[in-house]
Write an enzyme that holds these catalytic residues in place. Structure first.
Site, short mmCIF file in Angstrom:
data_model
loop_
_atom_site.label_atom_id
_atom_site.label_comp_id
_atom_site.label_asym_id
_atom_site.label_seq_id
_atom_site.Cartn_x
_atom_site.Cartn_y
_atom_site.Cartn_z
N GLU A 1 -9.58 -0.46 -12.94
CA GLU A 1 -9.45 -1.48 -12.19
C GLU A 1 -10.86 -2.09 -12.12
OE1 GLU A 1 -7.69 -0.71 -8.53
OE2 GLU A 1 -5.19 -1.02 -9.68
N GLN B 1 1.81 6.22 -9.66
CA GLN B 1 1.41 5.08 -8.47
C GLN B 1 2.81 4.80 -7.93
OE1 GLN B 1 -1.29 2.00 -9.32
NE2 GLN B 1 -1.02 0.91 -7.54
N TYR C 1 3.78 5.54 -4.30
CA TYR C 1 3.25 4.63 -3.23
C TYR C 1 4.10 4.26 -1.89
CZ TYR C 1 5.28 0.11 -4.30
OH TYR C 1 6.07 -0.89 -4.51
N GLU D 1 -1.87 -5.31 -16.21
CA GLU D 1 -2.01 -6.66 -16.56
C GLU D 1 -1.93 -6.88 -17.94
OE1 GLU D 1 -4.45 -6.68 -12.87
OE2 GLU D 1 -3.51 -8.75 -12.71
N LYS E 1 -4.89 7.34 -7.11
CA LYS E 1 -6.11 6.63 -7.05
C LYS E 1 -7.35 7.47 -6.60
CE LYS E 1 -4.66 2.25 -7.11
NZ LYS E 1 -5.04 1.19 -7.96
N ARG F 1 8.03 -4.75 -8.15
CA ARG F 1 9.23 -5.22 -7.48
C ARG F 1 9.91 -6.40 -8.03
NH1 ARG F 1 4.96 -4.06 -3.98
NH2 ARG F 1 4.33 -6.34 -4.18
N THR G 1 -8.71 -5.21 -7.64
CA THR G 1 -9.03 -5.72 -9.13
C THR G 1 -9.25 -7.20 -8.85
OG1 THR G 1 -7.49 -4.01 -9.63
CG2 THR G 1 -7.87 -5.53 -10.99
N ASP H 1 -10.41 0.54 -0.21
CA ASP H 1 -10.11 -0.26 -1.20
C ASP H 1 -9.16 -1.39 -0.71
OD1 ASP H 1 -10.39 -1.12 -3.83
OD2 ASP H 1 -8.88 0.04 -4.64
N HIS I 1 -3.97 -10.61 -9.13
CA HIS I 1 -3.51 -9.41 -9.33
C HIS I 1 -2.38 -8.79 -8.25
CE1 HIS I 1 -4.17 -4.99 -10.01
NE2 HIS I 1 -4.32 -4.82 -8.86
N ASP J 1 -12.05 1.23 -10.08
CA ASP J 1 -10.88 2.11 -9.47
C ASP J 1 -10.15 2.69 -10.42
OD1 ASP J 1 -9.28 3.13 -7.47
OD2 ASP J 1 -8.66 1.43 -6.96
N GLU K 1 -13.43 -3.97 -10.16
CA GLU K 1 -13.58 -4.19 -8.81
C GLU K 1 -15.21 -4.44 -8.54
OE1 GLU K 1 -11.38 -2.05 -6.01
OE2 GLU K 1 -9.78 -1.86 -7.28
N TYR L 1 -7.28 -5.40 -1.67
CA TYR L 1 -6.45 -5.88 -2.71
C TYR L 1 -6.38 -7.31 -2.37
CZ TYR L 1 -1.75 -5.30 -5.02
OH TYR L 1 -0.44 -5.33 -5.70
N ARG M 1 -1.12 4.81 -13.36
CA ARG M 1 0.06 3.86 -13.27
C ARG M 1 1.50 4.34 -13.29
NH1 ARG M 1 -3.06 0.20 -10.80
NH2 ARG M 1 -4.55 -0.79 -12.29
N THR N 1 -13.61 7.35 -8.43
CA THR N 1 -14.10 5.92 -8.52
C THR N 1 -15.46 5.88 -8.90
OG1 THR N 1 -12.25 5.75 -6.43
CG2 THR N 1 -14.04 4.04 -6.82
#
Ligand code: MN
Length: 429
Positions: free
Chosen positions: A208, A249, A253, A373, A262, A151, A359, A135, A142, A242, A210, A137, A246, A266
């Protein structure tokens, strides 16, 4: 209604202008005519499925020189691994059989009854033996949105992001076909302000939006695939959801990337749209600044104009709301760049490998491809007109994604990928 140009060749099988499956598409899939019968390959045309195992058995594809029983396999791999020219030739033969001016199948009621089945009556399967799933990114919008939430604004986009297509090796065993229920995952999370993690069913299950491609030609271990050859290794595309937890994660991660947040499911759409069907919808990919390193530079940066939508249904039989309208063409990193970067170390490709885009968010909030989001971490709940509210998915909520290319009076589409969330294991169902 938009008038259909005279130059279009039609099928004798009726196809609505809004249908995703005209003669120009003919996506490949694996289906069982009845749940008890063995899976085999077919193409979709309008509201019907053409059973390619019957067509192949009848000798109508003989001039393509396919390996024995290519379309009687329970997966598409035997076909997908063939040279592109041979696959294209087989497609031309299949397309020819479905033309309105071609009598072979049209005027043979016995063959038609055996080979043309109502799509609503068949059971769709995962189309390929997917040995590996990666997968990416690749949406800048996104990655920026998630980066701000996880972050903070100053470190939103990591410095590597504009230099390489970031990705992680996902889990192929839990790739399921559209319509498969997804059990809410349990796991560890760190509640806001807490010092120690807690365990329990995820409270923040998300989708997600995708798309993914399936690999055609394999590649040798130790030999990178140059970016100019990358598209030769791509068979076709599917819609991908996907599913993501949340709350699990952000706790798990760092430093090695997504893991159990994840790996619980899927979902992919059952019909694989071959690159040939997408060619009329090719368009320019976004300009990259800074220019990537030479091995990722493409002579022509091309992608596809594919409209995408996501709808959420609040509970079994509940109301449905379209929550996202996006487009595949927004992606910053192309499929060719993803594939080339994947193999640049010498990592080998296998036929049937699935590589998903990440995503696909656009720049305005109506085009965000995840609830994370859309509701901005749950701060802005979705309001359904009938009164339902959602931040993340509740048990029995369903998510349906769809995608199509708009032609002049016709569509080349992907159908849908749908899935529903069931209560966590051990909870009341
Ligand atoms: Mn993803």
């Amino acid at each position: 209604m938009i008038p259909t140009p005279q130059t279009r060749v039609r099928s004798f099988v009726p196809v609505d202008p809004e249908s995703h499956f005209p003669l120009e598409n003919l996506p490949y899939g694996i289906f069982s005519p009845t749940p008890a019968e063995p899976p085999r390959a077919g193409v979709r045309i309008g509201d019907h499925v053409l059973d390619l195992s019957v067509i192949e058995d009848s000798g109508l594809l003989a001039s393509a020189g396919l390996p024995w029983a290519t379309f009687s396999q329970p997966v598409l791999n035997r076909f997908m691994e063939l040279p592109a020219d041979q696959r294209r030739f087989a497609r031309v033969l299949i397309q020819g059989l479905l033309r309105e001016d071609e009598p072979t199948l049209r005027d043979d009621p016995v063959l038609r009854a055996r080979a043309l089945l109502p799509a609503a009556s068949v059971t769709m399967r995962v189309p390929a033996a997917i040995r590996d799933y990666t997968d990416f990114y690749s949406s800048k919008e996104h990655a920026t949105n998630v980066g701000i939430m996880f972050r903070g604004k100053d470190n939103a986009l990591m410095p590597n992001w504009v230099h390489l297509p970031v990705g992680y090796h996902g889990r192929a065993s839990s790739v399921v076909v559209s319509g498969t229920d997804i059990v809410r995952p349990s796991g560890q999370s760190l509640p806001p302000g807490a010092e120690a993690p807690v365990f329990g069913p995820s409270k923040r299950v998300d989708f997600e939006l995708e798309m993914g491609f399936l690999v055609s030609l394999p590649s040798d271990l130790g030999r990178p695939v140059p970016v100019a050859e990358a598209m030769d290794h791509i068979f076709g595309l599917v819609l991908v959801n996907d599913w993501s937890a949340r709350d699990i994660q952000p706790w798990e991660y760092q430093p090695l990337g997504p893991f159990t947040a994840k790996n619980f499911g899927t979902s992919i759409s059952p019909w694989v749209v071959p690159l040939e069907a997408l060619e009329p919808f090719a368009c320019d990919a976004p300009v990259q600044e800074p220019e990537p390193l030479p091995y990722l530079r493409e002579p022509e940066r091309r992608t596809y104009d594919i409209n995408l939508e996501v709808a959420v249904t609040a509970g079994d039989g509940g109301e449905t709301l379209t929550v996202c309208r996006s487009n595949f063409k927004h992606l910053y990193w192309t499929m060719a760049q993803q594939l080339t970067h994947h193999t640049v170390t010498g990592c080998n490709l296998g036929t049937g490998d699935l590589m998903a885009s990440g995503t696909i968010s656009g720049s305005d909030p109506g085009s965000f491809g995840s609830l994370l989001e859309i509701t901005w971490r749950g701060e802005r709940p979705l309001e359904f007109p009938g009164g339902a509210r959602r931040t993340f998915l509740e048990d029995h909520d369903a998510v349906t994604m769809t995608g199509w290319c708009q032609g002049d009076g016709y569509r080349v589409g992907f159908g849908e990928v749908a899935g529903r969330i069931l209560p966590a294991f051990g909870e009341v169902r």
